[in-house]
Structure formats: structure tokens, C-alpha cells
Enzyme design. Structure first.
Site, PDB file in Angstrom:
ATOM      1  N   LEU A   1     -53.005  40.844   3.311  1.00 25.57           N
ATOM      2  CA  LEU A   1     -52.158  40.847   2.116  1.00 25.57           C
ATOM      3  C   LEU A   1     -51.400  42.180   2.013  1.00 25.57           C
ATOM      4  CD1 LEU A   1     -51.428  39.117  -0.381  1.00 25.57           C
ATOM      5  CD2 LEU A   1     -53.209  40.358  -1.621  1.00 25.57           C
TER       6      LEU A   1
ATOM      7  N   GLU B   1     -54.937  43.366  24.971  1.00 27.21           N
ATOM      8  CA  GLU B   1     -56.090  44.186  24.596  1.00 27.21           C
ATOM      9  C   GLU B   1     -57.247  43.356  24.065  1.00 27.21           C
ATOM     10  OE1 GLU B   1     -53.490  47.662  22.561  1.00 27.21           O
ATOM     11  OE2 GLU B   1     -55.357  47.137  21.575  1.00 27.21           O
TER      12      GLU B   1
ATOM     13  N   CYS C   1     -54.736  48.099  16.388  1.00 22.86           N
ATOM     14  CA  CYS C   1     -54.421  46.942  17.218  1.00 22.86           C
ATOM     15  C   CYS C   1     -53.070  47.099  17.902  1.00 22.86           C
ATOM     16  CB  CYS C   1     -54.538  45.655  16.393  1.00 22.86           C
ATOM     17  SG  CYS C   1     -53.043  44.916  15.783  1.00 22.86           S
TER      18      CYS C   1
END
Ligand code: SAH
Ligand code: SF4
Length: 355
Positions: free
Chosen positions: A220, A92, A341
Site C-alpha cells: 500500500l 534474484e 529487492c
């Protein structure tokens, strides 16, 4: 012989290989100009380059090593491309429109081995690294798409935040950066490029030493080891203390700021208490870090996670601000087109398997 992507060579590598065969460095500058300024898509269009150079290059390299497979456009101008690689794998690439320019999010690996519990990319284990050429080619494909629109648009920013862990494909990622920032080529400002990592500390030291002036972002997502290990299993091998040590080194060595990414997951890491803990953790470097609070993009397979309530987001933000931590709530792009994502890729793979 399988030909490599011509976009994978750094300028120095191209010049060295031409020099080896007795060609002047000027030929490398010409080739580079055709590739990245004139943006031709075949060797035959490089009319000023010496015939022997062209022959040599076309023996080993080619322009297209991937095909556009799916393209989704969002109402806000975001375009998501799914490319099919030569080996059939899908990756992607996302183009996003901002007030400050056009940014592209690139993929660095086919799948990801880090396997964070909230992420669609980690659903499929890494099958291979992308070559530097395959990473540059994503940018070129998007730029060629923009060129076709004829509106004088140029990719101005890059985020290395697509599928994969860029620090697990370190050398190729570094070569990719060298290609796109080169002034003879696309000349994308290094300060406009951000590489995001789940926190591979050893590579953070190396990245600091490389002195590449691009930005670093750290995923994080939790302020203490217990919670971070629960949502990111990489934290077992590289706990927060080790990660923070590597960040101290990076800050000292580069004098740049670091972005801290923090996805807000409802009732998991979004309480006021975690905001206070995060402020404690970053207190000694608060002049040099910037916290990006990221709204969670729900992933079907990870239904245990939901997006935080607006009130929790604002409380989290206020708590950090009151403690003097720079932060902002990240704007979302293309939520109507599977923007998380790896999401489009995993959906497409499922769809094609079902056919
Ligand atoms: N592997 C690298 C870079 C790719 S992920 C890394 O983890 O940093 C890029 C960013 O997207 C990371 O901060 C990641 O935690 C975040 N992300 C992953 N899944 C997400 C989701 N469903 N919603 C919002 N952000 C997500
Ligand atoms: Fe890999 Fe990054 Fe997704 Fe974690 S968040 S699984 S490191 S791509």
C-alpha cells in the site's frame, strides 16, 4: 527444441500427460518422489520409474534451466543468489534465516512494469515472465544448496516478493504454488506462503476465488490517492477505493487476514498525519489486517528517498497501535549484501555492462 523445466508441471499435469501415453498414475507419484523427496538431479537416477516414462519425460523436460551466477552471504545467515537464465537474463532469489524457520524470496518476472518510484526492480522494464518451472527451480536450487550443507535444513516458508509483480504473471504463479504445497512433493504449508502484490484489483478477485489457502500481502505504502499516485504510478489506474473494494471481497470470500505493507520513507509518508489516515482507511477491517512497517532499503538510483528517522517510525507505530491497528516493524535481513529487492541484479547488470 528448447526443453522446459521438469519442475514446472503440477502433479495433475504430470499424471495427465503420463496417463495419455498409457502409464499408471503411480508412475507420476514415483517421479514426484524422486524430484521433491529424494531430490535427484537427473532422470538417470530415477531407477524405479519405467523406462518409457523416463524417455518420454527426458524428451521434453530438463532439470536445470538456470545457473548460479553470483552468491552473496550475509553475517546474519541471509544468502542472496543471482541466477542466470538460459536466455542470459539474471534473476534474484534470497534465503533468509528466522527463529521460525527458513524462508525463500522468489522472483516471478525479469524486471517489472509497475515501475514504483522507490524500487530497484522497477528500474528495468519487464522483459518477460518466468515460467512456473523457473519459479519452482529457484526453491529447488536453494533446497539443494541446503541439502549439501547436510544439516537437515528445509525451506519452510516462501515469500513471493522478489523481482516482478506476481499478479502480472498470474497463471504461472498459481501453478508454482500448487507445486510447492503439494503433499507428495515439498509439502510447504500453504499458510507459510505469502504472495505480495502492488494491488492489481482484478487479480485479487480471482485470487480470492481460487481458494488457495496462501497469504496475501498488499503493497500500500500510502494512505491517500494523491501520495500513493506520486510514489506508485499504478495507483492512477487502480486507486485506493478500488483496491479496498477488492480487499473487502477477498476478506469475505476467504476469511483470511491480509498483510498491508508500508515502506516508511523519510518526510514522504511517515508523518503522524499519514498514520492517522492509514488507521482511518483500515478501521472497518482492523480485525482482519496486519500492517507491516518496512524500513526503506536505500537504492542508489532513487536518492530522493531515505529511510525514516527512528523517532518517526516509533510515532507511526504508536499511532496505529493506539487506533487498534495490528502492526509490527519488519526485521531486516542481509542489509550488508544489497538486500533490497532487485538491487543486486541491477548492480550486477551495471557492472557487467561496464566491463
Ligand atoms: N511486486 C510485488 C512484489 C515484489 S516487491 C509488490 O510490489 O508487492 C516486494 C515488496 O518489497 C513490496 O512491498 C515492495 O514495495 C517492497 N520494496 C520495493 N523496494 C523496496 C526498497 N527499496 N526497500 C524496502 N522495500 C522495498
Ligand atoms: Fe514492481 Fe513491486 Fe517493485 Fe513496484 S515494488 S516496481 S510492483 S517489484
Amino acid at each position: 527444441m528448447v526443453k522446459e523445466s521438469i519442475y514446472g508441471l503440477t502433479f495433475e499435469q504430470l499424471a495427465a500427460s503420463l496417463l495419455e501415453r498409457g502409464h499408471k498414475p503411480y508412475q507420476a507419484s514415483l517421479v514426484w518422489e524422486y524430484l521433491y523427496r529424494k531430490r535427484v538431479t537427473s532422470f538417470s537416477e530415477m531407477s524405479d520409474v519405467k523406462k518409457e516414462c523416463i524417455e518420454m519425460l527426458s524428451e521434453s523436460f530438463e532439470f536445470q534451466t538456470m545457473q548460479q551466477h553470483v552468491k552473496q552471504e550475509s553475517e546474519d545467515g541471509t544468502i542472496k543468489f543471482l541466477f542466470k537464465l538460459r536466455d542470459g537474463n539474471l534473476i534474484e532469489t534470497v534465503l533468509m534465516k528466522h527463529k521460525y524457520g527458513l524462508s525463500v524470496c522468489v522472483t516471478t518476472q525479469v524486471g517489472c512494469n509497475i515501475g514504483c518510484s522507490f524500487c530497484a526492480s522497477g528500474l528495468l522494464a519487464k522483459s518477460r515472465d518466468l515460467s512456473s518451472g523457473e519459479i519452482v527451480e529457484q526453491i529447488m536450487n536453494v533446497q539443494l544448496h541446503l541439502d549439501q550443507r547436510n544439516q537437515d535444513e528445509k525451506v519452510s516458508h516462501i515469500v513471493v516478493m522478489g523481482i516482478g509483480e506476481p499478479f502480472d504473471n498470474f497463471e504461472n504463479m498459481i501453478d508454482f504454488i500448487k507445486v510447492v504445497i503439494n503433499h507428495k512433493g515439498l509439502a510447504i504449508g500453504a499458510r507459510h506462503i505469502t504472495v505480495s502484490t502492488s494491488g492489481l484489483a482484478n487479480r485479487i478477485y480471482e485470487f480470492a476465488d481460487s481458494q488457495l489457502p496462501v497469504n496475501l500481502a498488499i503493497s500500500l505504502h500510502a494512505p491517500n490517492n494523491e501520495l500513493r499516485t506520486r510514489i506508485m504510478k499504478i495507483n492512477r489506474a487502480i486507486p485506493i477505493e478500488k483496491l479496498m473494494e477488492s480487499l473487502d471481497y477477498y476478506l469475505e470470500k476467504t476469511n483470511k487476514r491480509i498483510t498491508i505493507e508500508y515502506i516508511l520513507l523519510r518526510d514522504v509518508n511517515d508523518h503522524k498525519e499519514e498514520a492517522e489516515q492509514l488507521a482511518d482507511l483500515l478501521q472497518d477491517k482492523k480485525q482482519k489486517v496486519y500492517v507491516n512497517l518496512i524500513p526503506y532499503n536505500p537504492v542508489d538510483e532513487h536518492s530522493q528517498y531515505q529511510r525514516s528517522e527512528e523517532e518517526s517510525v516509533l510515532t507511526f507505530y504508536d499511532t496505529l497501535k493506539k487506533r487498534g491497528i495490528n502492526c509490527k516493524i519488519r526485521q531486516e535481513h542481509g542489509t550488508d549484501i544489497d538486500a533490497a529487492c532487485g538491487q543486486l541484479r541491477s548492480k550486477q547488470i551495471k557492472k557487467e555492462k561496464a566491463q
